[in-house]
Design a protein around this motif. Structure first.
Motif, PDB file in Angstrom:
ATOM      1  N   GLY A   1       0.801  -1.240   0.000  1.00  0.00           N
ATOM      2  CA  GLY A   1       0.000   0.000   0.000  1.00  0.00           C
ATOM      3  C   GLY A   1       0.824   1.276   0.000  1.00  0.00           C
ATOM      4  N   ILE A   2       1.835   1.323  -0.866  1.00  0.00           N
ATOM      5  CA  ILE A   2       2.675   2.519  -0.912  1.00  0.00           C
ATOM      6  C   ILE A   2       2.345   3.374  -2.139  1.00  0.00           C
ATOM      7  N   GLY A   3       2.162   4.664  -1.920  1.00  0.00           N
ATOM      8  CA  GLY A   3       1.860   5.620  -2.984  1.00  0.00           C
ATOM      9  C   GLY A   3       3.085   6.455  -3.312  1.00  0.00           C
ATOM     10  N   LEU A   4       3.088   6.977  -4.541  1.00  0.00           N
ATOM     11  CA  LEU A   4       4.222   7.759  -5.035  1.00  0.00           C
ATOM     12  C   LEU A   4       3.683   8.912  -5.865  1.00  0.00           C
ATOM     13  N   SER A   5       4.009  10.127  -5.465  1.00  0.00           N
ATOM     14  CA  SER A   5       3.504  11.291  -6.202  1.00  0.00           C
ATOM     15  C   SER A   5       4.582  12.353  -6.316  1.00  0.00           C
ATOM     16  N   VAL A   6       4.637  12.987  -7.487  1.00  0.00           N
ATOM     17  CA  VAL A   6       5.537  14.122  -7.643  1.00  0.00           C
ATOM     18  C   VAL A   6       4.695  15.383  -7.433  1.00  0.00           C
ATOM     19  N   VAL A   7       5.181  16.277  -6.579  1.00  0.00           N
ATOM     20  CA  VAL A   7       4.388  17.454  -6.191  1.00  0.00           C
ATOM     21  C   VAL A   7       5.246  18.714  -6.296  1.00  0.00           C
ATOM     22  N   GLU A   8       4.583  19.872  -6.259  1.00  0.00           N
ATOM     23  CA  GLU A   8       5.328  21.136  -6.284  1.00  0.00           C
ATOM     24  C   GLU A   8       5.831  21.475  -4.886  1.00  0.00           C
ATOM     25  N   ASN A   9       7.054  21.944  -4.816  1.00  0.00           N
ATOM     26  CA  ASN A   9       7.626  22.382  -3.540  1.00  0.00           C
ATOM     27  C   ASN A   9       7.328  23.872  -3.352  1.00  0.00           C
ATOM     28  N   LEU A  10       6.502  24.190  -2.370  1.00  0.00           N
ATOM     29  CA  LEU A  10       6.123  25.595  -2.156  1.00  0.00           C
ATOM     30  C   LEU A  10       6.823  26.190  -0.936  1.00  0.00           C
TER      31      LEU A  10
END
Ligand code: SAH
Length: 234
Positions: free
Chosen positions: A96-105
């Motif tokens: 149950g591991i998720g992986l997401s690329v997100v913006e660094n704010l």
């Protein structure tokens, strides 16, 4: 093997329904990663500000108890065709591991709390974060990569409109919830309905939660109409 979260995320998405299926689709989905005491140390974030994007590894805490199956039916294939779990980004997977690329704010310290702001997220509120790493374009971006059944971004709803009352409610709430209009529109143009509903006449009134708000909407011939925006417990 023992893994414990380094942080938990605060997200506008309070329920699974209407969360976009990948990060990057809704830029106005803003989250705050709040570090656990052992990692609430600015030294852990030194030079992180040099990276515009970050990888988040996280736990699908809401569904992990349900386990996994070797094949799944991704919404992209209309929910009809089966593909192997490892050929999908399904939440129902071993570990149950998720992986997401997100913006660094950027990060900030608030009293004893250390928090990192992120954008374009697809994570549920209170998701445990297992790790954070910088996104490194020279290695991570592969423009010529093939992506099989997920080659193209999903088609979007053409138009999102607000009723007069929703428009007024939006004015009231936008002060407290920045970029609320953009958030609602970009969530709805993804068409959050289950795949089998997409091609049928649909008179149902839907409700979705964003922040503490309940948003009612329905599908019309040329798009989606937002009917009402209310505080969740009203
Ligand atoms: N980008 C991630 C997630 C893809 S699946 C990855 O590829 O691993 C995206 C779905 O994850 C969303 O639609 C949302 O419903 C679900 N999701 C997000 N956070 C979750 C959580 N903490 N527990 C269970 N499901 C979650």
């Amino acid at each position: 093997m023992e893994i414990s979260p380094i942080a938990y995320i605060k997200s506008p998405y309070k329920q699974k329904f209407a969360i976009p299926r990948q990060p990057g689709l809704v830029k106005a989905a803003l989250g705050e990663i709040i570090f656990e005491a052992d990692y609430a140390d600015v030294n852990c974030l030194r030079k992180l500000g040099e990276f515009s994007h970050l990888w988040l590894l996280f736990r699908f805490h809401e569904t992990v108890e349900k386990g996994w199956t070797p094949t799944v039916q991704p919404p992209r294939l209309g929910g009809k065709e089966k593909v192997g779990v490892f050929a999908t980004r399904s939440t129902f997977r071993p570990n149950g591991i998720g992986l997401s690329v997100v913006e660094n704010l950027g990060w900030q310290q608030q009293g004893k709390e250390l928090l990192l702001r992120v954008g374009s997220i697809d994570l549920l509120d209170q998701t445990p974060i297992l790790d954070i790493k910088p996104y490194i374009p020279y290695a991570d971006s592969i423009p010529q990569a093939r992506a099989g059944y997920a080659e193209e971004a999903p088609t979007k709803i053409e138009k999102v409109e607000f009723s007069d009352s929703a428009e007024r409610q939006l004015d009231d709430f936008e002060e407290k919830y920045p970029r609320l209009r953009e958030l609602i529109i970009s969530v709805l143009i993804q068409d959050p309905r289950p795949a089998w509903r997409h091609k049928q006449p649909d008179e149902k009134q839907y409700g979705m939660s964003l922040y503490e708000l309940n948003i009612k909407w329905r599908v019309e011939s040329d798009g989606i109409k937002v009917l009402e925006i209310n505080l969740e417990n009203d």
